[in-house]
Design an enzyme around this catalytic site. Sequence first.
Site: not given
Length: 739
Positions: A189, A194, A305-306, A335, A337, A350, A384
Amino acid sequence: AISRSLTGEQGHQNLEAMKAGMFLRKVKSRTWKRQRHYKLQEDCKTIAYKSSWAINSYSTFSISDVEAVRAGHQSEALLSVADEFPADRCFTLVFRGRRGNLDLVAESTKEAQAWIQGIGALMENMENMDESTKLDQWISDWFSKADLNKDGRINFKEAKKLLKMMNVDMNEEHASSLFKMADKSKSETLEDQEFVEFYKMLTERAEVLDLFQDYSSDGQSLSQCDLEEFLREEQLEGEGSYEHALQLIDRYEPSDTARMNHMMSVDGFLMYLTSPEGSIFNPERQDLFQDMSQPLAHYYISSSHNTYLMEDQLKGPSSVEAYIQALKRGCRCVEVDCWNGSNGEPVVYHGHTLTSKILLKDVITTIANYAFKASEYPLIVSIENHCSIEQQEVMARYFRDILGDMLLTNTADSSELPSPEALKRKILLKGKKFENESENPTGEVSDEDEAAEMNKDRKGQSVFSTPLFNIVFDCLLLPHLSDLIFCKSVHFHSFEHSRTSAKPNEMSSFSESKARKYSKEAGSDFVLHNTRQLTRVYPSGMRTDSSNYCPVDMWNMGCQIVALNFQTAGMEMDLNDGLFTQNGCSGYILKPEILCKRERLFNPEKRDDYHPLLFYVISGQQLPKVKQKAWFIVDPLVRVEIFGVPLDQAKQETKHIDNNGFNPLWNETLQFTIHTPELALVRFVVEDYDKASRNDFIGQYTIPFTSIQPGYRHVHLLSKDGTSIHPSSIYVHIKITEQ
């Protein structure tokens, strides 16, 4: 102040409480609140959780995936239950990349504090680890994964399972011989030390050892002179390489004796090669290094964007969290809106879609809080405006009151735009504006905006029964709001009209298709226009799934504000991240001189100088699994993609290596010719080869050509989300020559 200590009495109590586990309420909305059992695992790096009704099936996440802990009602979900749960019991875990936040409510203030302080301390502890400690930690993680019966040792059967987990397919004989060599105690083992030996034998990098021995005078170590020769000959370092060699020995050599004798062992050499200094990215370009005193039109500006959308453009959620994520990534143009909302409160969403609505007031407050956390350079807020005169009054008041001194309203006449340096920590509003009453006595403005443009893109393509975006808005503009606008949105007539009539603060927006049309039909005029005026480009209205267009074509034209859907991972955002990683992640990159000169037009086809570029792709290290199945092992290949002017666009790939994601060796040369290095981006992609279907993505890294360090370098791979997948990397030798 919250104590972050792990060692003090309070720190110890926090960890014990987290390890014992407790029920926390997970909140997704006002109506979705569920009990979950959360507990810190013994490794102090993983948190396990399960539903109250699940018997034993815990899921997990790593502390290293957590970017921040926010105490109190600092998310939309927790604000929605503020009347039900007090702030001192609430907290939010913010994850790296695009993974959603986790909003939690504890049963008591004390329990909430245990988690807030405890996770904060564990995160700090991880951040402060040096590279070798991180590696030790990584090895011990594998050991505990392999030690199935938790007796502190692993047998050969467990070791074989471990190799599969580690993405390596090794024949049993070879694995057995390595196991026996590491088993010094002859117990059949491996104990932890080890196991470290076993791991080191597994990961022995013959390709690094060969390079080390090529420069080592005695075959055992590198003297300061040996290392200097390597730095000069291979890494192409010039002056100061002798001093730099000593600094590297001091920084990376693990052996005290070797360090005192100014020597570097192969372990130290490997640590240098895998460190940030040995990476492909030139550290001199990591911090702010560009001139920030030129007019705004001379810079590429990281743009979203958006920004309010978390998913698609039609029915997904809007969230202030999307603004936080974009701003934290260094985005410098967001952005907003604005539409009429109920109770006289303007909302952001949106328009004419089923996307959810958020209050403008919350958006502006979020922008005020996060605008300058990642970068001190100016933030442009693109508005916007679809609101009534009454709600525009509210808009103007919010912008003035919430943004205060950060808001730039002075549009003093000048022959050119101010510089990012002059506008530090200022927020610039972009939108419809009239200069004086005589220009527009009625205050009426034709809002030829994105929604109207999208209507043209999407004729007959609506997914709803009624067409979307079928209105061109003629709205009255409130003088109070107009006065706050710095960048004036104007309709684009022609390049000639703009050259003779445009004022510096006037700016036009183009859909990607319109921008592409102008670049094909009048490329030189477009480049010239962008030396003086800001140009914004946005995705086509057809991209309802929030996919992105390739920004490179727009950057080649000198367009500054190339707006992308930040929420969508993929090649396009990799390129954006790659460009904006340099210059201190400030969100501003000075355009190449060829795109700023007004007197000499840039023509990429007429450059006669060129730069042959050789990538010798050598090997890969610890590539992640694509499918989390124990038996599944990847067949990796490397593709190198060049983005830039059309003449430079190219891609090449290596062959794939069967069944080895752990230490694949390719040893292949990929050759390119770069004509316009100042506009070129190089993207490394590692994929899992599949002959029957599309290859699966493993990792990528994108870098500007001008930020590449030549020589023997590691490329540290990122996930699809752009987050680190340490210690996954590819090892390459880069040669750039000038003709």
